[in-house]
Design a protein around this motif. Structure first.
Motif, short mmCIF file in Angstrom:
data_model
loop_
_atom_site.label_atom_id
_atom_site.label_comp_id
_atom_site.label_asym_id
_atom_site.label_seq_id
_atom_site.Cartn_x
_atom_site.Cartn_y
_atom_site.Cartn_z
N VAL A 23 33.54 42.20 46.17
CA VAL A 23 33.37 43.13 47.28
C VAL A 23 32.06 43.89 47.21
O VAL A 23 31.45 44.21 48.25
CB VAL A 23 34.56 44.12 47.33
CG1 VAL A 23 34.63 44.98 46.07
CG2 VAL A 23 34.49 45.01 48.57
N MET A 24 31.56 44.16 46.01
CA MET A 24 30.32 44.93 45.89
C MET A 24 29.09 44.11 46.28
O MET A 24 27.99 44.65 46.38
CB MET A 24 30.18 45.47 44.48
CG MET A 24 31.28 46.45 44.08
SD MET A 24 31.35 47.91 45.13
CE MET A 24 29.87 48.77 44.58
N ARG A 25 29.27 42.82 46.52
CA ARG A 25 28.16 41.95 46.90
C ARG A 25 28.28 41.44 48.33
O ARG A 25 27.52 40.57 48.74
CB ARG A 25 28.05 40.77 45.93
CG ARG A 25 27.64 41.18 44.51
CD ARG A 25 27.45 39.95 43.64
NE ARG A 25 26.58 38.97 44.24
CZ ARG A 25 25.24 39.00 44.20
NH1 ARG A 25 24.62 39.99 43.55
NH2 ARG A 25 24.52 38.07 44.78
N MET A 63 35.72 48.37 41.25
CA MET A 63 35.34 47.30 42.18
C MET A 63 34.11 46.54 41.69
O MET A 63 33.94 45.36 41.99
CB MET A 63 35.14 47.88 43.58
CG MET A 63 36.46 48.31 44.22
SD MET A 63 36.37 48.67 45.98
CE MET A 63 35.46 50.22 45.95
N GLU A 64 33.26 47.22 40.91
CA GLU A 64 32.17 46.50 40.25
C GLU A 64 32.72 45.48 39.26
O GLU A 64 32.14 44.40 39.07
CB GLU A 64 31.25 47.49 39.51
CG GLU A 64 30.43 48.40 40.40
CD GLU A 64 29.20 47.71 40.95
OE1 GLU A 64 29.04 46.49 40.74
OE2 GLU A 64 28.39 48.41 41.60
N SER A 65 33.84 45.79 38.64
CA SER A 65 34.41 44.90 37.62
C SER A 65 35.05 43.66 38.21
O SER A 65 35.35 42.71 37.48
CB SER A 65 35.45 45.66 36.78
OG SER A 65 36.70 45.74 37.45
N ILE A 66 35.27 43.62 39.53
CA ILE A 66 35.81 42.42 40.18
C ILE A 66 34.74 41.71 41.00
O ILE A 66 35.04 40.84 41.80
CB ILE A 66 37.03 42.75 41.07
CG1 ILE A 66 36.68 43.82 42.12
CG2 ILE A 66 38.21 43.20 40.23
CD1 ILE A 66 37.81 44.09 43.11
N SER A 67 33.49 42.10 40.78
CA SER A 67 32.36 41.53 41.51
C SER A 67 31.37 40.91 40.53
O SER A 67 31.12 41.47 39.46
CB SER A 67 31.65 42.61 42.34
OG SER A 67 32.54 43.24 43.23
N ALA A 111 34.36 40.64 35.05
CA ALA A 111 34.77 41.43 33.88
C ALA A 111 36.27 41.69 33.88
O ALA A 111 36.92 41.67 32.83
CB ALA A 111 34.00 42.74 33.86
N PHE A 112 36.85 41.92 35.05
CA PHE A 112 38.27 42.20 35.13
C PHE A 112 39.10 41.01 34.65
O PHE A 112 40.14 41.18 33.99
CB PHE A 112 38.65 42.56 36.57
CG PHE A 112 40.10 42.90 36.75
CD1 PHE A 112 40.70 43.92 36.02
CD2 PHE A 112 40.88 42.22 37.68
CE1 PHE A 112 42.04 44.24 36.18
CE2 PHE A 112 42.22 42.54 37.86
CZ PHE A 112 42.80 43.55 37.11
N ASP A 113 38.66 39.80 34.96
CA ASP A 113 39.38 38.61 34.48
C ASP A 113 39.31 38.51 32.96
O ASP A 113 40.31 38.18 32.31
CB ASP A 113 38.77 37.35 35.12
CG ASP A 113 38.92 37.35 36.63
OD1 ASP A 113 40.06 37.30 37.11
OD2 ASP A 113 37.89 37.42 37.33
N ARG A 114 38.14 38.79 32.40
CA ARG A 114 38.01 38.75 30.94
C ARG A 114 38.91 39.81 30.29
O ARG A 114 39.49 39.58 29.22
CB ARG A 114 36.55 38.93 30.53
CG ARG A 114 35.64 37.80 31.03
CD ARG A 114 34.27 37.86 30.39
NE ARG A 114 33.50 39.02 30.81
CZ ARG A 114 32.75 39.06 31.92
NH1 ARG A 114 32.71 38.02 32.73
NH2 ARG A 114 32.07 40.15 32.21
N PHE A 115 39.03 40.96 30.95
CA PHE A 115 39.92 42.02 30.47
C PHE A 115 41.37 41.52 30.46
O PHE A 115 42.10 41.69 29.48
CB PHE A 115 39.76 43.24 31.37
CG PHE A 115 40.62 44.41 31.01
CD1 PHE A 115 40.24 45.27 29.99
CD2 PHE A 115 41.82 44.66 31.67
CE1 PHE A 115 41.03 46.37 29.64
CE2 PHE A 115 42.61 45.74 31.34
CZ PHE A 115 42.23 46.60 30.32
N LEU A 116 41.79 40.89 31.54
CA LEU A 116 43.16 40.39 31.64
C LEU A 116 43.43 39.26 30.64
O LEU A 116 44.56 39.08 30.19
CB LEU A 116 43.44 39.89 33.06
CG LEU A 116 43.51 40.96 34.16
CD1 LEU A 116 43.68 40.29 35.52
CD2 LEU A 116 44.66 41.93 33.90
N GLU A 117 42.38 38.51 30.31
CA GLU A 117 42.54 37.39 29.40
C GLU A 117 42.47 37.80 27.93
O GLU A 117 42.53 36.94 27.05
CB GLU A 117 41.48 36.33 29.70
CG GLU A 117 41.73 35.62 31.05
CD GLU A 117 40.62 34.67 31.43
OE1 GLU A 117 40.89 33.73 32.19
OE2 GLU A 117 39.47 34.87 30.97
#
Length: 379
Positions: free
Chosen positions: A297-299, A362-366, A216-222
């Motif tokens: 990281v959350m996984r 951290m959920e958003s980068i997992s 999700a974080f990548d989609r946010f940055l894009e």
């Protein structure tokens, strides 16, 4: 009573919501949380200044990078294909029961979910198996950095008495008799000869193809500014500022590629591990371990070099307290090797709502890993 407990949960949820909605941070003027999304909707170069200690060189967070392996190149593709078969092949171990994937399972984001890995004759390793996703980015491998490349790293677990227990000298002959490998080695290297160098190189190239999926974080940055929740945007801000995470976890893969002492050395006790010092024998490296990347990281629980924490709330509480500060016993007062915790670690004074926000970020980068089931192995 059955109505009281739900009511209490409702009150707690409301208080957390109020605490979150009223959060303000200092950036010249007090800015309410509703304005955070507008700030972080801008290019990263325009984000609020990160909290970085003097002397720390950091890179701003960014979109997940691609693998450095060019699979359109026929030679690299052939080596990656061979490496994938080798990665899943238990014949690389003395018992013919343990493969690289035994400790780095694709469906577990290339970890094994254990505190420490289990190897030959069910022997317990002393360290946690880190993820292999994005491993190509690391300058040094293993928790103590004893390998400078994936090619160098590959032989370590195979020859370890408590891991794969394989006699490396006989490994090429062992695989040479597997006729199904002949065309794979020929495609990758021009002839059918099996050597350790070729085995290690193929494994390394395959591992360099292991990249996290975009989260999700990548989609946010894009450009999708609704990809993160308000709580995750707040967590992003806290991650970069009050929580001080950027001092060690920065860049697109959220690692500084360095080594730090987190106070988890167990010096002079049963589970003592001096980390990088065992490689360099430099006193300043006592108790230092590699900074892991935080993608997915959350996984990848449990966390730290010894798999000490299986709860992310426990991890956050430890960082919030500044991590453990070992105390010298009387006989250790003049001990020059007594581990010194990294000066970057400080008490954070995060509120429960703020800790929840950082966890949400951290959920958003997992995310879930790409599926990669074990192939039918060469016979």
């Amino acid at each position: 009573m059955k109505y009281v407990i739900p009511a209490l949960f409702s009150v707690l949820a409301f208080l957390l919501f109020v605490s979150f909605r009223s959060y303000e941070f200092k950036n010249g003027d007090d800015i309410p949380v509703d304005s955070l999304r507008k700030l972080y909707a801008q290019a990263p170069a325009l984000w609020p200044k990160a909290t970085i200690d003097s002397g720390v060189v950091y890179t701003e967070l960014g979109v997940l990078p691609e693998s450095p392996v060019n699979l359109k190149d026929s030679v690299q593709r052939s080596k990656a294909i061979l490496g994938r078969f080798l990665f899943f092949d238990p014949r690389l171990s003395a018992s013919n029961q343990i493969s690289c994937s035994s400790c780095h399972a694709p469906d577990l984001n290339y970890t094994d979910g254990r505190e420490v890995s289990i190897g030959h004759d069910h022997a317990a390793n002393s360290r946690n198996a880190p993820t292999l996703q994005n491993v190509w980015f690391l300058k040094k491998l293993f928790w103590d950095g004893r390998a400078a490349s994936l090619e160098e790293q590959a032989g370590g677990p195979m020859s370890s008495k408590i891991e794969m227990h394989q006699d490396i000298k006989v490994l090429p002959e062992k695989l040479q008799i597997v006729k199904g490998y002949h065309p794979l080695f020929a495609a990758a290297f021009g002839d059918e000869k099996v050597t350790n160098q070729r085995i290690f190189e193929s494994l390394a190239i395959f591992q360099r193809t292991l990249v996290s999926r975009k989260a999700a974080f990548d989609r946010f940055l894009e450009g999708n500014k609704n990809a993160l929740s308000d709580l995750q945007v707040l967590g992003l801000h806290l991650f970069r500022t009050k929580a001080r995470c950027m001092n060690c976890h920065n860049g697109p893969l959220l690692t500084d590629n360095e080594f730090h002492n987190l106070g988890l050395t167990y010096y002079g006790r049963k589970y003592e591990d001096l980390g990088r010092y065992n490689v360099t024998h430099q006193i300043e490296d006592i108790g230092k371990f590699k900074t892991p990347g935080l993608r997915d990281v959350m996984r990848t629980a449990p966390w730290f070099h010894n798999g000490l924490f299986g709860s992310i709330e426990g991890v956050m509480n430890m960082y919030n307290a500044g991590m453990p500060t070992p105390k010298r016993r009387p006989e250790q007062m003049d001990d020059p090797k007594f581990p010194v915790k990294d000066k970057l670690l400080k008490g954070l004074q995060l509120t429960p709502a703020e800790k929840a926000a950082v966890i949400a970020f951290m959920e958003s980068i997992s995310t879930l890993p790409w599926k990669d089931r074990s192939p039918v192995l060469p016979q």
